[in-house]
Design a protein around this motif. Structure first.
Motif, short mmCIF file in Angstrom:
data_model
loop_
_atom_site.label_atom_id
_atom_site.label_comp_id
_atom_site.label_asym_id
_atom_site.label_seq_id
_atom_site.Cartn_x
_atom_site.Cartn_y
_atom_site.Cartn_z
N LEU A 236 -23.61 31.35 -7.95
CA LEU A 236 -24.29 30.49 -6.98
C LEU A 236 -24.71 31.28 -5.75
CD1 LEU A 236 -22.21 27.17 -6.99
CD2 LEU A 236 -24.14 27.85 -8.42
N TYR A 263 -18.62 31.89 -6.59
CA TYR A 263 -18.82 30.67 -7.37
C TYR A 263 -19.94 30.90 -8.39
CZ TYR A 263 -15.92 27.75 -4.31
OH TYR A 263 -14.88 27.19 -3.62
N ASP A 265 -21.93 28.83 -12.13
CA ASP A 265 -22.30 27.50 -12.60
C ASP A 265 -21.44 26.98 -13.75
OD1 ASP A 265 -23.17 29.12 -14.62
OD2 ASP A 265 -25.25 28.40 -14.64
N TYR A 267 -17.62 25.44 -15.29
CA TYR A 267 -16.84 24.28 -14.87
C TYR A 267 -15.33 24.54 -14.81
CZ TYR A 267 -21.31 22.20 -16.11
OH TYR A 267 -22.64 21.93 -16.19
N LYS A 375 -24.41 24.81 -1.38
CA LYS A 375 -24.30 24.89 -2.84
C LYS A 375 -22.86 24.66 -3.31
CE LYS A 375 -28.15 28.16 -3.53
NZ LYS A 375 -28.50 29.52 -4.00
N GLU A 378 -21.97 20.92 -2.81
CA GLU A 378 -22.64 20.09 -3.81
C GLU A 378 -21.95 20.20 -5.17
OE1 GLU A 378 -26.69 21.33 -3.82
OE2 GLU A 378 -27.27 20.03 -2.13
N LYS A 379 -21.56 21.42 -5.51
CA LYS A 379 -20.87 21.62 -6.79
C LYS A 379 -19.52 20.90 -6.78
CE LYS A 379 -19.43 25.17 -10.08
NZ LYS A 379 -20.08 24.48 -11.20
N SER A 380 -18.82 20.96 -5.66
CA SER A 380 -17.51 20.32 -5.54
C SER A 380 -17.63 18.80 -5.64
CB SER A 380 -16.85 20.70 -4.22
OG SER A 380 -16.66 22.11 -4.13
N ASN A 382 -20.07 17.13 -7.17
CA ASN A 382 -20.40 16.84 -8.57
C ASN A 382 -19.16 16.92 -9.46
OD1 ASN A 382 -23.10 16.46 -7.96
ND2 ASN A 382 -23.67 18.58 -8.41
N SER A 383 -18.28 17.88 -9.15
CA SER A 383 -17.03 18.02 -9.90
C SER A 383 -16.17 16.78 -9.73
CB SER A 383 -16.27 19.26 -9.45
OG SER A 383 -15.00 19.32 -10.04
N ARG A 462 -19.29 19.70 -19.04
CA ARG A 462 -18.30 19.23 -18.08
C ARG A 462 -17.15 18.54 -18.82
NH1 ARG A 462 -18.95 19.25 -12.81
NH2 ARG A 462 -20.98 19.70 -11.88
#
Length: 638
Positions: A236, A263, A265, A267, A375, A378-380, A382-383, A462
């Motif tokens: 990322l 980080y 992409d 999971y 970034k 946002e990833k966190s 979404n997780s 995921r």
């Protein structure tokens, strides 16, 4: 009652290194392959300690044809002068006495991995032959030992303008279950050490194969380590986050904390922790401190900037670490490990210091790099959303299993044995092979779970998508362990999980998909030694009345050579379904006649890289792997 003869004569005192030979596992962990390789690590760690002290920059490790090992460094050389108190040379004292060495005096080594003072003496005790050569004071000194006992006094055998130590040893066949050294296992540890100690060069040579050697040198240190780990992933942010703290711990002793992370992409989090170069696979206080500091810094950034718009979503530490590759390395004067094998760091004060430094440095980094921070956040988020979806999927799967009759999948042909240690389950490809397996199994101890088609590629999915897959749900229900946050190893219903797939491209793909699932989501099964791969035969050959099942082309050729005057006919099996139940049982299922391979996790770093390369998004690394290894493939059935 009989006469009680328990008296002083029953008390045995083990002298010198006798204790090590009597109970080797207490000192090196085991007498298996792991213990065998541990001997090399003990000697190399001494050379690394010289590097940490600033006196060594090159280490050579050589595997000889007879599986003896030579380790050479250009450090100061083990002291050889006479030790008045002990009445022997310092070299003999170090090599022949437990808890003797320079690690107990902080003026010699501020930081050391070999803190118990048993490393080199243990290797000597467990070696059929042990030879020490020291370059020091312009002189070359030498001494020989056999099973821990000296065979000569210290000798002066020449002059030199170099310094350093050369240790050559032959592991004792009376102690070890195997004497075969693995080039790959040694490479993994030596590579780690080169990453953790930038500026040092470590060379590994294997005389058993021509031109087989590795050279490890990483000027970037932990940053290079992260780049290596993430080579086949999409980062990322281009540059890994990296910082070093050098100061004092709560006791006023020297402490160095170094952290690097990036980080990507994917999971799953991928975190490695080290203390004084020792891979603390079970973590410890430094890992706890890292997680605390990271969580506090990111939570503060999210709160300060009002980035969490949905109030019913709660972000956990696990969410904040999704897709993270990290290395935490601490170097301290007096580390407290759990046991000689040093799997976990226990220094309580380290947690606070690591947490504080990670928090302070990461807060600054996030403020200075808002685009990268966005970034990560946002990833966190979404997780967190996906984790909640996975939780609901697990609840739905549990309710569905109850409605379907009590928790076990309908396609499972279970065994009658209830003791997991005596039970095994075959994960079988397809209904045809599943039918043969059910007919050929031992109903008492062997369960059969046929899979319909291929499971989802978990490397690209995921957790909520993984748990929603019907075939994965069937496996989880059959195993009884639960999944994700609900995983409970103590509920495992079988202590042998055997992947049974065809010996063709599709079968190899199915096996790889299953192994990827176990590695990413149930690694405890592999670590505990519960995962196996069956080895079905490739041929059934016949010469006269003699009939044999053969597992490769070489075996078929050898069978022909054994019957030169007879007509040899053979059948090549393209799938398990081509064998009748009796054949499948004899060749692949019966514990007395079958051949299975235990799946072992010896190099976590390389396993992660290989699964990412084989099953991830990047095509070029996969193409290169196929091109590099195509010539090694045999028995390929397309």
């Amino acid at each position: 009652m009989g006469e009680n003869n328990y008296n002083a004569e029953n008390i045995k005192s083990l002298k010198g290194l006798e204790a090590v030979r009597k109970r080797p596992a207490m000192y090196i962990g085991s007498t298996s392959s792991a213990g065998l390789h541990h001997l090399v690590y003990e000697i190399v760690d001494n050379s690394i300690d010289e590097a940490l002290a600033g006196y060594c920059d090159t280490i050579d490790v050589t595997i000889h044809r007879d599986n003896s090992i030579t380790i050479q460094d250009n450090g100061r050389g083990i002291p050889v002068d006479y030790h008045e108190e002990e009445g022997m040379s310092a070299l003999e004292l170090v090599v022949c006495t437990l808890h003797a060495g320079g690690k107990f005096d902080n003026s010699n080594y501020k930081v050391s991995g070999g803190l118990h003072g048993v490393g080199v003496s243990c290797v000597n005790a467990l070696s059929a032959k042990f030879y020490a050569e020291v370059y020091r004071n312009g002189t070359i000194y030498a001494m020989h030992f056999v099973r821990g006992e000296k065979t000569e006094e210290l000798q002066e055998i020449g002059t030199t303008d170099k310094t350093g130590t050369i240790i050559t040893f032959t592991p004792d066949h009376e102690i070890f279950e195997t004497l075969e050294y693995s080039f790959d296992i040694l490479s993994q540890r030596l590579r780690e050490l080169a990453f953790l100690n930038k500026g040092i060069t470590i060379n590994l040579f294997d005389e058993r194969e021509a031109d087989k050697e590795h050279h490890f040198s990483y000027p970037g240190g932990l940053v290079s380590f992260i780049e290596y780990l993430d080579e086949n992933k999409h980062p990322l942010h281009e540059e890994p986050v990296h910082f070093i703290y050098t100061g004092k711990d709560d006791a006023g002793e020297d402490l160095e904390i170094e952290v690097a992370f990036q980080y990507n992409d994917t999971y799953k989090e991928n975190i490695f922790s080290f203390a004084n170069n020792i891979n603390t696979r079970e973590g410890g206080t430094h890992l706890t401190g890292f997680r605390q500091g990271l969580t506090r810094a990111l939570t503060k950034y999210i709160d300060d900037n009002g980035l969490l718009k949905t109030k019913n979503i709660k972000i956990s530490g696990e969410d904040l670490r999704e897709g993270m590759t990290a290395v935490i390395s601490v170097k301290l004067t007096d580390p407290q490990f759990e046991g000689q094998t040093k799997q976990k760091l226990g220094n309580s004060g380290v947690t606070k210091l690591v947490a504080q430094n990670v928090r302070e440095n990461l807060v600054t980094y996030l403020e200075e790099n808002p685009q990268i921070a966005k970034k990560i956040v946002e990833k966190s988020i979404n997780s967190a959303v996906a984790r909640e979806a996975a939780r609901k999927a697990r609840q739905l799967a549990r309710r569905k299993s109850v409605m379907d009759g009590g928790g076990l999948p309908g396609k499972l042909a279970d065994c009658s044995e209830k003791d997991p240690a005596k039970s095994e389950i075959f994960i079988v490809e397809g209904d045809s092979a599943g039918g043969s397996a059910k007919s050929g199994r031992s109903r008492e101890t062997q369960a059969i779970l046929p899979l319909k088609g291929k499971i989802i590629n978990v490397e690209k999915a995921r957790p909520d998508k993984v748990i929603a897959n019907d075939e994965i749900q069937a496996m989880i229900q059959a195993f009884g362990t639960g999944f994700g946050e609900d995983f409970n190893m103590s509920k495992l219903r079988y202590h042998k999980i055997i992947i049974m797939a065809d010996a063709d491209v599709d079968g190899a793909h199915i096996s790889t998909l299953l192994l990827t699932f176990f590695f990413r989501h149930m690694p405890e099964l592999i670590e505990s030694g519960y995962v196996y791969k069956s080895c079905p035969p490739l041929y059934k050959a016949k010469a006269g009345k003699k009939e044999e099942f053969l597992f490769n082309d070489a075996a078929l050729e050898e069978f022909k050579q054994r019957h030169p005057n007879q007509k040899v006919t053979y059948q090549r099996f393209k799938g398990l379904g081509e064998m009748n139940p009796d054949q499948l049982a004899t060749t692949t299922m019966n514990p007395e006649t079958r051949k299975v391979l235990q799946v072992r996790l010896e190099d976590v770093v390389e396993a992660d890289r290989i699964f990412t390369m084989l099953m991830g998004e990047e095509v070029p690394p996969r193409r290169k792997f196929i091109e590099d290894n195509a010539k090694k493939v045999s028995n390929l059935d397309i």
